[in-house]
Structures are given as C-alpha cells and as structure tokens.
Enzyme design. Structure first.
Site, mmCIF file in Angstrom:
data_model
loop_
_atom_site.group_PDB
_atom_site.id
_atom_site.type_symbol
_atom_site.label_atom_id
_atom_site.label_comp_id
_atom_site.label_asym_id
_atom_site.label_seq_id
_atom_site.Cartn_x
_atom_site.Cartn_y
_atom_site.Cartn_z
ATOM 1 N N GLU A 130 0.817 -1.220 0.000
ATOM 2 C CA GLU A 130 0.000 0.000 0.000
ATOM 3 C C GLU A 130 0.848 1.268 0.000
ATOM 4 O O GLU A 130 0.443 2.293 -0.542
ATOM 5 C CB GLU A 130 -0.915 0.008 1.233
ATOM 6 C CG GLU A 130 -2.136 -0.874 1.099
ATOM 7 C CD GLU A 130 -3.179 -0.272 0.194
ATOM 8 O OE1 GLU A 130 -2.987 -0.286 -1.033
ATOM 9 O OE2 GLU A 130 -4.192 0.218 0.694
ATOM 10 N N THR A 183 -5.930 8.855 -4.111
ATOM 11 C CA THR A 183 -5.783 8.876 -2.651
ATOM 12 C C THR A 183 -4.749 9.927 -2.248
ATOM 13 O O THR A 183 -4.938 10.661 -1.286
ATOM 14 C CB THR A 183 -5.323 7.495 -2.134
ATOM 15 O OG1 THR A 183 -6.248 6.529 -2.593
ATOM 16 C CG2 THR A 183 -5.251 7.454 -0.626
HETATM 17 P P1 ADP Z 1 -7.934 2.738 -4.274
HETATM 18 O O1 ADP Z 1 -8.520 3.626 -3.225
HETATM 19 O O2 ADP Z 1 -8.975 2.254 -5.218
HETATM 20 O O3 ADP Z 1 -7.054 1.656 -3.734
HETATM 21 P P2 ADP Z 1 -5.653 4.304 -4.710
HETATM 22 O O4 ADP Z 1 -5.710 5.640 -5.358
HETATM 23 O O5 ADP Z 1 -5.377 4.226 -3.269
HETATM 24 O O6 ADP Z 1 -7.002 3.606 -5.125
HETATM 25 O O7 ADP Z 1 -4.562 3.372 -5.364
HETATM 26 C C1 ADP Z 1 -4.434 3.325 -6.694
HETATM 27 C C2 ADP Z 1 -2.988 3.615 -7.071
HETATM 28 O O8 ADP Z 1 -2.199 2.469 -6.818
HETATM 29 C C3 ADP Z 1 -2.888 3.913 -8.544
HETATM 30 O O9 ADP Z 1 -1.932 4.920 -8.729
HETATM 31 C C4 ADP Z 1 -2.416 2.605 -9.132
HETATM 32 O O10 ADP Z 1 -1.687 2.756 -10.321
HETATM 33 C C5 ADP Z 1 -1.531 2.056 -8.002
HETATM 34 N N1 ADP Z 1 -1.408 0.598 -8.010
HETATM 35 C C6 ADP Z 1 -0.288 -0.110 -8.009
HETATM 36 N N2 ADP Z 1 -0.538 -1.435 -8.039
HETATM 37 C C7 ADP Z 1 -1.871 -1.579 -8.070
HETATM 38 C C8 ADP Z 1 -2.713 -2.711 -8.108
HETATM 39 N N3 ADP Z 1 -2.257 -3.950 -8.166
HETATM 40 N N4 ADP Z 1 -4.041 -2.472 -8.087
HETATM 41 C C9 ADP Z 1 -4.525 -1.203 -8.040
HETATM 42 N N5 ADP Z 1 -3.763 -0.110 -8.019
HETATM 43 C C10 ADP Z 1 -2.434 -0.275 -8.031
#
Ligand code: ADP
Length: 309
Positions: A130, A183
């Site tokens: 994360e 985020t």
């Molecule tokens: P969410 O709240 O849906 O998790 P975030 O904005 O926190 O969305 O996270 C998305 C970010 O994490 C994006 O920049 C995305 O490219 C990155 N990311 C990296 N690996 C992954 C993955 N396996 N699945 C989803 N997002 C990913």
C-alpha cells in the site's frame, strides 16, 4: 507439477465516516482475483492485469509484487513467481483497489509457502504494498480485505488490528461515480490539525458507531455515521456529493459518507429496506450531469481473502 494458487480478496470501505484511518469493512463480490505460479528463477513477473487499465506491470510499482517481495524478504526465501491479476474495480475508486491486490498477493504467497504467517501477520506486509500506492503504509483497507468483516486499526505502532461484531441484517449501498480521485490528492488537501470541539464530536460518533454495530442498534448506527473532520474537505472533490447525501438520507439511508478517499460513497440500510430507491435516484442525479455511476447493494463480507478453486 508447477505450484500455483488462485486467491480472491474483497474490495473494502475504509474510514466508515467518523473512523478516519481506523475503521473498515469488506464487501462481497467486488475485489481482485490473483493467480500466483512459481517460477524456476527468483524473478517476480506480472504477466497480465485484466479488467482495468493503467495499473503498473512493473513489479517495483505494483502493490501485489511489492507485498510478495516484502514477505519473501522477511522469510529470507529466494523464489520467483508469475502473477496474474483480474480486477473489477478501477484504481482510485475509494473501494480499496490497491489493497485488494495487496491482500490477494499476501495470502497467495503465504499459502504457497505453507502458511508461515497468520492472517493478522500478513497485514503489515500488505501495508508495504500500500505504501507504493499512496506514500503512506495505511492498514485500514488491507486489514478489512484480509480479515473480512468490520475491522478496527486501533494502533499503528505497535500494529493492533481486530474485528468487531456487526448485525447480520446490515447492508451497504455503494455509489461510485466514474471520476477518479487519487488517494494521494485526497490526502494532500486534509488539514494537519483538528479543532478540539470537532475531535470531541468525532470520537463520540466513533464510540456511537461501534456501540450501534455491537448492539444491533440501527438508529444509533445511522446517527453516528457523521464525520465533521474529513468529509467537509474531501467531499469537495466528489461531484454532486451534497445532493446525493440529501437524496439518500431522505430515502431512508442510515447515514451517508465517503468510502475511503472517494469518489465512491456509501450508506447503510437494513436488510429488508428498499435500497433500490437510493440507487434509482442516484442514477437520475448523476445521469443529468452526464456522469455514469456503478451502484450496488452488498452484505458485509465476513470471510475476507480466500483461495479460489
Ligand atoms: P484505491 O482507493 O482504489 O485503492 P488508490 O488511489 O489508493 O485507489 O490506489 C491506486 C494507485 O495504486 C494507482 O496509482 C495505481 O496505479 C496504483 N497501483 C499499483 N498497483 C496496483 C494494483 N495492483 N491495483 C490497483 N492499483 C495499483
């Protein structure tokens, strides 16, 4: 025979109104499927990401591979894996898209290695994944996705995470307007300090929400789902937030708030209440502005991450 495993990790709602960075729960159906297959070398290779676009295939930038790397490093094991990810929730949804990948990956590699870590122990490794997605290693989404149910992150240092009971009849309505809120952006606009009078309201509501959940008191759940600290700031990033909240509360929703950092929103309803009205009105509202929404009703998923056949 090649060692291979397929896992499913649910999408999640973090913060839950008043419980910023502390409360979370898991949804049914939506989430990530991840297939992990052992390689002969020690490389982590993301073969394919199906369902949504724009997620990094680079193993140094994907939360799934970063999570796996963290576990292998901790166990001092040198192994490689091919990773396939199937997603049905876009990144930046506020429904823990990255956390689902981290949870599915942590569970899969642990299982393939003969389960040296407990479910709870996997949380801190998924948090490392994360960190890649949002600069901070937050635990609220991964805890709910791994453990299932309603989760509390009581403390980060030391990490103390546990489940709390909730009424079987509790349902959640999700409204996800198809606009992206990162985020990292949603975190940047928050203030570093809170007013004491706001803090008093907020911890009153956290206590009320937890008590309502434990005692199956739906009225108290609805009354307590109020966030005086984060919602007033973050809701600015979500189109038609005020209007949607008013519509949902008028249609009988038990509270209404932002899911994670948005743009998804959620409200609670009781099992037999007519949640279709909330969904119809949401479609009308966003339709008028030309914004598509994904909207559904879900039970709380009490299983968390699991193996698929
Ligand atoms: P969410 O709240 O849906 O998790 P975030 O904005 O926190 O969305 O996270 C998305 C970010 O994490 C994006 O920049 C995305 O490219 C990155 N990311 C990296 N690996 C992954 C993955 N396996 N699945 C989803 N997002 C990913």
């Amino acid at each position: 025979m090649t060692n291979s495993i397929k896992t499913f990790a649910p999408a999640t709602v973090a913060n839950v109104g008043c419980g910023y960075d502390v409360l979370g729960f898991a949804l049914e159906e939506y989430g990530d499927e991840l297939t992990l297959t052992e390689r002969k070398d020690d490389q982590l290779v993301i073969e394919i990401i199906q369902g949504v676009s724009g997620i990094p295939l680079d193993p140094a930038k994907n939360v799934a591979s970063v999570t796996i790397r963290a576990i292998l490093k901790d166990l001092k094991i040198s192994k490689g894996f091919n990773i396939k990810i199937k997603k049905n929730i876009a990144a930046g949804s506020g429904l823990g898209s990255s956390a689902s990948s981290a949870a599915a990956a942590a569970y899969a590699v642990n299982k393939i290695l003969g389960a040296p870590k407990s479910r709870k122990e996997l949380i801190k490794f998924a948090m490392e994944g994360e960190r890649i997605a949002s600069t901070k290693a937050h635990a609220d989404n991964v805890a709910a996705s791994i453990l299932g149910g309603f989760t509390v992150v009581r403390s980060y240092d030391p990490l103390d995470v546990f489940n709390i009971p909730y009424p079987e009849d509790l349902r959640v309505v999700i409204i996800f307007p198809q606009v992206e809120v990162k985020t990292s952006d949603a975190k940047k606009i928050l203030k570093e300090e809170v007013k004491l009078s706001d803090a008093v309201k907020q911890w009153g509501n956290v206590a009320g929400l937890v008590s309502g959940l434990i005692q199956h008191d739906f009225e108290r759940i609805g009354n307590s789902l109020q966030d005086v600290i984060v919602e007033p700031i973050r809701s600015i990033l979500i189109p038609l937030y005020r209007e949607m909240k008013t519509i949902a509360l008028r249609a009988g929703a038990l509270g209404f708030s932002i899911s994670g950092s948005g743009p998804s929103m959620f409200c609670f309803v009781q099992k037999n209440s007519d949640s279709s009205i909330i969904i119809e009105r949401a479609k009308e509202l966003y339709g008028k502005s030309g914004i598509n929404i994904i909207s559904f009703v879900s039970r709380i998923n009490n299983v968390g991450v699991k193996t698929l056949d």
